[in-house]
Scaffold this active site. Structure first.
Site, PDB file in Angstrom:
ATOM      1  N   SER A  31       0.832  -1.209   0.000  1.00 26.56           N
ATOM      2  CA  SER A  31       0.000   0.000   0.000  1.00 26.56           C
ATOM      3  C   SER A  31       0.864   1.255   0.000  1.00 26.56           C
ATOM      4  CB  SER A  31      -0.920  -0.007   1.222  1.00 26.56           C
ATOM      5  OG  SER A  31      -0.175  -0.256   2.397  1.00 26.56           O
ATOM      6  N   ASN A 120      -1.876  -2.418  13.016  1.00 26.63           N
ATOM      7  CA  ASN A 120      -3.338  -2.266  12.998  1.00 26.63           C
ATOM      8  C   ASN A 120      -3.774  -0.962  13.678  1.00 26.63           C
ATOM      9  OD1 ASN A 120      -3.091  -4.783  11.932  1.00 26.63           O
ATOM     10  ND2 ASN A 120      -4.083  -5.887  13.616  1.00 26.63           N
ATOM     11  N   THR A 165     -41.537  23.610 -10.743  1.00 32.38           N
ATOM     12  CA  THR A 165     -41.745  22.251 -10.232  1.00 32.38           C
ATOM     13  C   THR A 165     -41.905  21.400 -11.483  1.00 32.38           C
ATOM     14  OG1 THR A 165     -44.158  22.407 -10.146  1.00 32.38           O
ATOM     15  CG2 THR A 165     -42.983  23.068  -8.163  1.00 32.38           C
ATOM     16  N   HIS A 166     -41.436  20.173 -11.419  1.00 30.72           N
ATOM     17  CA  HIS A 166     -41.451  19.289 -12.604  1.00 30.72           C
ATOM     18  C   HIS A 166     -40.735  19.946 -13.790  1.00 30.72           C
ATOM     19  CE1 HIS A 166     -44.709  16.992 -10.552  1.00 30.72           C
ATOM     20  NE2 HIS A 166     -45.076  18.205 -10.176  1.00 30.72           N
ATOM     21  N   SER A 287     -15.519  24.794 -27.565  1.00 31.76           N
ATOM     22  CA  SER A 287     -15.547  23.546 -28.318  1.00 31.76           C
ATOM     23  C   SER A 287     -14.391  23.566 -29.317  1.00 31.76           C
ATOM     24  CB  SER A 287     -16.886  23.444 -29.051  1.00 31.76           C
ATOM     25  OG  SER A 287     -16.759  22.586 -30.176  1.00 31.76           O
ATOM     26  N   LYS A 293     -19.418  27.918 -29.254  1.00 27.30           N
ATOM     27  CA  LYS A 293     -19.793  27.237 -28.011  1.00 27.30           C
ATOM     28  C   LYS A 293     -19.041  27.757 -26.788  1.00 27.30           C
ATOM     29  CE  LYS A 293     -21.945  23.813 -27.422  1.00 27.30           C
ATOM     30  NZ  LYS A 293     -21.734  22.417 -27.755  1.00 27.30           N
ATOM     31  N   ASN A 295     -19.082  26.035 -23.094  1.00 24.52           N
ATOM     32  CA  ASN A 295     -19.670  24.898 -22.385  1.00 24.52           C
ATOM     33  C   ASN A 295     -19.462  24.998 -20.872  1.00 24.52           C
ATOM     34  OD1 ASN A 295     -20.401  23.743 -24.861  1.00 24.52           O
ATOM     35  ND2 ASN A 295     -18.381  22.795 -25.079  1.00 24.52           N
ATOM     36  N   GLU A 300     -20.689  20.505 -15.297  1.00 23.00           N
ATOM     37  CA  GLU A 300     -20.858  19.115 -15.739  1.00 23.00           C
ATOM     38  C   GLU A 300     -19.934  18.194 -14.950  1.00 23.00           C
ATOM     39  OE1 GLU A 300     -20.518  19.043 -20.052  1.00 23.00           O
ATOM     40  OE2 GLU A 300     -21.564  20.946 -20.096  1.00 23.00           O
ATOM     41  N   GLN A 332      -7.484  -2.432   4.317  1.00 24.20           N
ATOM     42  CA  GLN A 332      -6.561  -1.605   3.534  1.00 24.20           C
ATOM     43  C   GLN A 332      -7.291  -0.933   2.363  1.00 24.20           C
ATOM     44  OE1 GLN A 332      -2.309  -2.769   3.013  1.00 24.20           O
ATOM     45  NE2 GLN A 332      -2.877  -2.989   0.868  1.00 24.20           N
TER      46      GLN A 332
HETATM   47  N1  ARG Z   1      -1.249  -1.420   5.164  1.00 24.03           N
HETATM   48  C1  ARG Z   1      -2.118  -1.949   6.174  1.00 24.03           C
HETATM   49  C2  ARG Z   1      -3.506  -1.295   6.029  1.00 24.03           C
HETATM   50  O1  ARG Z   1      -3.594  -0.303   5.360  1.00 24.03           O
HETATM   51  C3  ARG Z   1      -1.558  -1.669   7.526  1.00 24.03           C
HETATM   52  C4  ARG Z   1      -1.991  -2.620   8.577  1.00 24.03           C
HETATM   53  C5  ARG Z   1      -1.369  -3.956   8.363  1.00 24.03           C
HETATM   54  N2  ARG Z   1      -1.746  -4.847   9.392  1.00 24.03           N
HETATM   55  C6  ARG Z   1      -1.596  -6.175   9.262  1.00 24.03           C
HETATM   56  N3  ARG Z   1      -1.995  -6.907  10.265  1.00 24.03           N
HETATM   57  N4  ARG Z   1      -1.113  -6.702   8.169  1.00 24.03           N
HETATM   58  O2  ARG Z   1      -4.475  -1.759   6.547  1.00 24.03           O
END
Ligand code: ARG
Length: 466
Positions: A31, A120, A165-166, A287, A293, A295, A300, A332
């Site tokens: 990650s 964690n 309305t509508h 455009s 144009k 836009n 949007e 994650q």
């Molecule tokens: N990269 C992990 C997450 O975003 C961090 C926690 C990892 N914990 C584990 N028990 N592998 O959740």
């Protein structure tokens, strides 16, 4: 170093953990490429954690100082763009920071940082710290947008336009009344955001992997250092909880739904057929083919991005559904939607603000779009004031509409005799009814479109902005 290079790495018969990971699994699992945005929170959390462990005597003061200096040196590398991620090794921001810390201050002391701690609790802490600050910034953007709404509503209070309305012309309203209709929706979003922030800003630090900290760590001290408003009170719940992300995504989806509808109104109002508003060049594009144009791309995109924001929310709700207790790697998957959602929502509010702040209105076009039929209710109300039951007056006014349609005479140009023939209770003062300004001013009960009611709304809205 990459364990997948070992010969046993990808073999089917490789025993548990004896081989390396499938290279795609390495990539699938990591990650770091998105959670690196949390580097500062991760380091601040680590410093708070080390300080608390020093207080407990788990590490010495000298060790704490070394850790703190080392962590700040790692932070500096991130800040100056010199931190080098080691592919395949730096799985996430927590492991990356710890790896680098060890290189800078030596593994002996660096190896003590994680005592009693789990990634964690770390990721939950980092995300909460990051989100809290981002949501405060979004609060400021939302307040700025609401201030523009209130200011324009005040300045342009005399402009009258058709209300729909509508999407059919219904009754005349003040342009300010239209702006405030969304203003109050956004003000409710602001209120709700305050609630969300309360639950985001709670500390998970000191909860361990799931069961709590075995070294009696002072959680209150860490929470105070990191600016949390309080603790999460159950260690299992604390590491499992991503409701604070879900709530943010739900909040943002609602806000984007409001922005989308607001944008849709303005897109309609900016068409040649309506011509009520003209977008500033800064928020429109031309455009590549049609030179004439202009836009409303900004609007949007606001409308389009609401779908993306809702998607983050719906997708993540599905990720959470069915997870067993405490931490699972599925969690994650909360990081990327959070990052993209917060950016999308924050940018969208600022763009909406820019659009509104620079928008030119065309009161003449609004005026020209008013139609005498929009006063048919006022005609009915006129007779109500003469004591005729509304159900009957509705009918009578309907007959005036029909006569107008049949004869091709605008309703305000029907002769007194023609009206009198429909109902004898019409007096000469019926002519006064055909006045848009008057119609608007009639709606003077609280929340209505009369000037006094709109001014009162502006006052209420300003109080909500704070
Ligand atoms: N990269 C992990 C997450 O975003 C961090 C926690 C990892 N914990 C584990 N028990 N592998 O959740």
């Amino acid at each position: 170093m990459a364990s997948q290079d070992k010969p046993s790495g990808n073999m089917l018969w490789g025993g548990r953990f004896t081989g390396g990971l499938d290279p795609l699994m390495v990539h699938y699992n990591e990650s770091i490429y998105f959670d690196k945005v949390l580097y500062k929170q991760d380091i601040q959390g680590s410093i708070a954690f080390a300080r608390a462990n020093a207080k407990n005597g788990i590490i010495s003061q000298a060790e704490f100082q070394k850790l703190e200096q080392g962590l700040l040196a790692v932070q500096k590398e991130w800040e100056t763009g010199t931190f080098v991620i080691v592919p395949g090794v730096d799985e996430d921001i927590h492991t990356a920071n710890e790896r680098r810390l060890g290189e800078i201050i030596g593994k002996d002391v660096a190896g003590k940082l994680h005592t009693g701690r789990s990634r964690n609790e770390q990721i939950a802490t980092d995300m909460r710290l990051w989100l809290r600050d981002e949501l405060h910034a979004i609060e400021d953007h939302l307040r700025a947008f609401l201030r523009v709404i209130a200011a324009r509503a005040e300045q342009e209070i005399d402009v009258i336009m058709p209300g729909y309305t509508h999407l059919q012309r219904a009754q005349p309203i003040r342009w300010s009344h239209w702006m405030l209709s969304y203003g109050f929706a956004f003000a409710a979003d602001l209120e709700r955001l305050g609630e969300v922030i309360k639950r985001v800003n709670r500390s998970a630090l000191g909860c361990g992997a799931l069961a709590g900290n075995p070294f009696g760590i002072d959680r209150d001290m860490m929470a105070a250092e990191l600016g949390f408003d309080g603790l999460l009170w159950n260690s299992m719940g604390a590491v499992a909880d991503r409701d604070f992300v879900a709530e943010t995504l739900q909040w943002g989806s609602m806000l984007m739904q409001h922005i989308s509808r607001w944008a849709e109104d303005l897109i309609i109002y900016s068409t040649g057929e309506f011509g009520f508003v003209r977008l500033a060049d800064a928020y429109s594009t031309g455009s590549s083919l049609m030179p004439q144009k202009k836009n409303p791309d900004s609007l949007e995109l606001l409308r389009g991005k609401s779908g993306r924001a809702f998607g983050h929310m719906a997708g993540f709700m599905m990720t959470l559904k069915g997870l067993p207790s405490t931490y699972n790697k599925d969690l994650q998957e909360s990081v990327e939607p959070m990052l993209d959602h917060v950016k999308t929502v924050g940018d969208s509010i600022q763009i909406a603000n820019g659009v509104l702040a620079t928008l030119a209105i065309q009161p003449d076009k609004m005026q020209a779009s008013l139609d005498p039929f929009m006063l048919a209710t006022d005609l009915a109300d006129y007779l109500v004031r003469k004591g005729v039951p509304f159900r009957e007056t509705h009918h009578i006014s309907g007959r005036c509409v029909a006569l107008s349609e049949q004869t091709g005479t605008p309703m305000n140009e029907l002769s007194y005799a023609q009206l009198k023939a429909i109902d004898a209770r019409f007096d000469e003062d019926i002519a006064d009814v055909f006045d848009y300004e008057k119609s608007v001013e009639m709606r003077s009960a609280k929340g209505g479109t009369s000037k006094s009611s709109v001014l009162e709304q502006i006052k209420v809205l300003k109080a909500m902005i704070g």
